[in-house]
Design a protein around this motif. Structure first.
Motif, short mmCIF file in Angstrom:
data_model
loop_
_atom_site.label_atom_id
_atom_site.label_comp_id
_atom_site.label_asym_id
_atom_site.label_seq_id
_atom_site.Cartn_x
_atom_site.Cartn_y
_atom_site.Cartn_z
N GLY A 32 0.58 -1.33 0.10
CA GLY A 32 -0.14 0.13 0.10
C GLY A 32 0.80 1.16 -0.21
O GLY A 32 0.19 2.44 0.11
N MET A 117 -9.86 -0.73 1.10
CA MET A 117 -9.20 -0.53 2.32
C MET A 117 -8.91 -1.98 2.95
O MET A 117 -9.78 -2.45 3.21
CB MET A 117 -9.96 0.31 3.10
CG MET A 117 -10.12 1.79 2.67
SD MET A 117 -11.59 2.75 3.04
CE MET A 117 -12.70 2.25 1.93
N THR A 150 -6.08 1.92 -3.56
CA THR A 150 -5.78 0.83 -2.67
C THR A 150 -5.12 1.35 -1.62
O THR A 150 -4.05 1.80 -1.82
CB THR A 150 -5.00 0.06 -3.60
OG1 THR A 150 -5.84 -0.71 -4.76
CG2 THR A 150 -4.89 -1.53 -2.47
N LYS A 151 -5.63 0.70 -0.38
CA LYS A 151 -5.12 1.61 0.73
C LYS A 151 -4.74 0.05 1.67
O LYS A 151 -5.71 -0.72 1.68
CB LYS A 151 -5.40 2.36 1.81
CG LYS A 151 -5.87 3.77 1.22
CD LYS A 151 -4.57 4.41 1.21
CE LYS A 151 -4.81 6.06 0.80
NZ LYS A 151 -5.38 6.24 -0.45
#
Lengths: 358, 358
Positions: A32, A117, A150-151
Motif C-alpha cells: 500500500g 481498504m 488501494t490502501k
C-alpha cells in the motif's frame, strides 16, 4: 498481532469459500505504500481481473466519454462482515449497491470507482476472489470501473476489507420527482420478499446453524426500474432500494419528506418462510431488516396493478406486491393494518440490531 | 472493549485539538443503522456543517448541473493516523487529496462525494471538528459536496475514522497528454519542498518530540495548475501530486510509462531544514516521503524557466525548482546526479516505511 486475540472470526475467515493454506501469500503493508509492490499489486492482481470491465488504468482520474445527458453521482461504503455470505459477497454487493442507488434515482448506471481498504494479512487469494466477483457484477450491470484506489492498513486498523464504490449514471427521462411529491391516493409497492439480505448475513455471522441457509437478494434493480420507466413513465413518483433499516426506514423517510401518512397492510407483505421463521425466533420485524435487491416504489393512483404485473415477470420479483397507499397525515407518519384488522403506527426504531450488514 | 486494550493511541486520541470530556456524546452503532438516529445524525450533525458547501441532501444520488464539458472522475480513501496533524487533519486532507487528483489530470474540481466509516465511540465533537475542516477546504477549493454515506462499525473494526472522497471535475483544454508522451529533453519540475506531509504525520505519530513540529504541505494544487495551463498551455506534458512513495514513486511510474530515463540532480531538490534533519536522523530519503500539496510536472524543453518563475509567485511554492530532464533510456529508469557528481540509479523501494500517511 495481540490486538486480534480474542476477536471473533470476522473478516474473511468466516464462511470464506477460498481454501487458504497456512503460508499463503498475503497483502502486506508495503503493497500500500506507493512503491514497486503497490504497482505490482495493482497491475498484476487487480487490473488483470478488472480488465474486462475497465477501459483504462485505474490509478489516475478517468475521463468519462462525453454524452450530452445530465448525470447523477452517488457513493457508498461497504463494511459487511463476513466478506462472503449466501447469495453474494462484499465485491458484488459493492457493485450492486451503487448501481441500485443510481437506478432508483432514475439514472442508467455507467461508471464506477473502486476503493479498497485492506487489512494487512488478507490472503491475496481472498482479495482476488472478491475482485472476480466485482468484475462479474460490473459486467452483468454493464458498468465500467474507471478509477480506483488501494490502501493497506496495519493489522487491527480495519477488519479484513472495506470497499467504497462511487458511481456516475446518465439520468433517463422522465426522472421520478421524488418522495416530496407524493400525493394522497398514490399506491405503494415492494418488488420482492422482505429482509432476505439481513437474515442471510446474520444467519451465517451468528452461526445459527440453519439449513438450507437463507440467501441474500443482493442484485441489480436497474432492469426492473428501466422496464417500469418505459411502461409507466411519469406515473412513477419515487423509488428506493430498501437497504439499512429495511422497508420501514424508507417509509418513514418518505412520510417525513411529503408530510402525509403512508399506510400499509400486513397481509400484503411478501416474506419467505425462512425469513419469517428466523425473524420470529429472534423477535425481529422483517419490515426493519435490510434488503439489497428489493425496492419500495410509489406510483400514481390506479397504476399499481400494471406496475405489479410488470414486476412479476422479472426473475426474483415474482412476489412483487401492492402493500399500501398514501393518505392525508393522520395520527402517525406510517401505519400498518395488522392481519386481524387493527391499524397501528409502525415503529421508527432509533437503530436496528444488525450492524455491518452492508 | 477488550480488543482495544494494549492498542497504541491511534485514531482521534493522539494530537486531538478537541477537548473531550469523560462522558462526551459519542457515535453509537445505532447512528449507522438507517433508522431515526441515522437521520438525526445526518440532518443535525453532518448536513448542518456541510450546508454551506452542499446544495442538496446527501443521502440520494445527486444530479450534477449539466455542463457540456467532458468530465473526469477519481476516488481516494483516507486512513491517516492520527486524525489531526500539524498543518491539517483527515477532513481537509480528504478534500485536497481528491481535488489534487482532479487538478493534475487537467480538470477543474467541481463535485465531491463524502463517505464516512466511523468507529463506534468516536466523540461527536471530534467528528464535527473534522466536518468543519471538510467544509472549509471545500469552500476554499470551490467544490460542492453532493452525495454522502455514513457507516458506523463496532469498536475495533476500524481505527477511529476512514473517509472516502470521490470527485468529478470538468476537463479544461488543453488536457496534458500524460507521461506516455514524455520526450527526450523534456524538463522536470517540483512545485515545493519534498516530504513535508510524511514527516509532519510521522513526527506527531511517533512522538519524536521535535519543536517546532514540522508542518504538512496539505493544500490545493488547482490554482497553480490552472495558472500554468493558462500560460504554458500545451507545453505541459504531465503533472502528478507526489503523495505515497513521494517524488521517487512518480518518477518511476513516469519512466515506466514512457520507456525513457528520468534524470534528476540532487543539488536542485528543495528540502526544508526540518525535513532534512529528521530524514537524516531516521535514515529516510525525502524523495521517498509523501507530499500532499506538492507536485511533479514535466514541460517541453525550454519551458522550465517560465514554469518555475510562475510557480514561485504562488504562496507555498516559492521554492519551486527545475530538478532534471528526460533522456533516452540509459542504464536505469531514474537516475540521480549526486551533489558530489556521481550519477546513481534512484532506488525504487518495494514499499516505504510509513503506513497510514494519507
Amino acid at each position: 498481532m495481540t490486538e486480534r486475540e480474542g476477536k471473533s472470526p470476522g473478516g474473511w475467515q468466516l464462511n470464506c469459500p477460498v481454501s487458504v493454506r497456512d503460508h499463503a501469500e498475503c497483502v502486506t503493508l508495503a503493497h500500500g505504500e506507493g512503491g514497486r509492490l503497490s504497482r505490482k499489486l495493482i497491475q498484476e492482481r487487480i487490473l488483470i481481473i478488472l480488465q474486462p470491465v475497465s477501459s483504462q488504468s485505474l490509478d489516475d482520474a478517468a475521463r468519462l466519454p462525453h454524452s450530452g445527458q445530465p448525470l447523477a453521482l452517488t457513493t457508498d461504503s461497504f463494511v459487511v462482515t463476513p466478506l462472503f455470505f449466501p447469495g453474494g459477497d462484499i465485491g458484488s454487493l459493492a457493485v450492486y449497491g451503487t448501481v441500485n442507488d443510481l437506478a432508483v434515482s432514475g439514472a442508467r448506471p455507467r461508471w464506477l470507482t473502486l476503493s479498497l481498504m485492506i487489512e494487512e494479512g488478507l490472503p491475496l487469494a481472498v482479495l482476488e476472489r472478491i475482485l472476480e466477483s466485482v468484475a462479474r457484477a460490473a459486467g452483468e450491470t454493464a458498468v465500467q470501473i474507471v478509477a480506483g484506489d488501494t490502501k493497506v492498513v496495519p493489522r487491527g486498523a480495519v477488519d479484513g476489507l472495506f470497499i467504497n464504490t462511487a458511481g456516475v449514471g446518465e439520468l433517463l427521462e422522465p426522472v421520478p420527482p421524488g418522495p416530496a411529491q407524493l400525493q394522497r391516493g398514490d399506491e405503494l409497492i415492494v418488488s420482492g420478499p422482505l429482509g432476505q439480505h439481513g437474515i442471510a448475513v446474520m444467519a451465517v455471522r451468528e452461526e445459527l446453524g440453519i439449513e438450507p441457509l437463507p440467501q441474500s437478494d443482493s442484485g441489480s434493480l436497474f432492469p426492473a426500474v428501466d422496464q417500469l420507466r418505459l411502461t409507466l413513465g411519469s406515473r412513477i413518483r419515487c423509488l428506493r432500494d430498501a437497504t439499512r433499516g429495511g422497508v420501514a426506514a424508507v417509509l418513514h423517510e418518505w412520510a417525513e419528506a411529503c408530510g402525509k401518512t403512508l399506510s400499509i397492510e400486513e397481509r400484503t407483505l411478501p416474506v419467505t418462510p425462512e425469513v419469517r421463521g428466523i425473524s420470529e425466533l429472534l423477535g425481529l420485524d422483517p419490515l426493519h431488516i435490510a434488503n439489497e435487491g428489493t425496492m419500495l416504489l410509489a406510483v400514481e393512483q390506479g397504476a399499481a396493478a400494471e406496475a405489479v404485473a410488470q414486476l412479476q415477470t422479472i426473475p426474483g420479483m415474482e412476489r412483487a406486491s401492492r402493500i399500501g397507499v398514501v393518505r392525508e397525515r393522520g395520527v402517525a407518519p406510517v401505519t400498518v393494518q395488522r392481519t386481524l384488522g387493527v391499524e397501528q403506527p409502525l415503529a421508527d426504531p432509533l437503530g436496528s440490531p444488525l450492524p455491518r450488514i452492508c
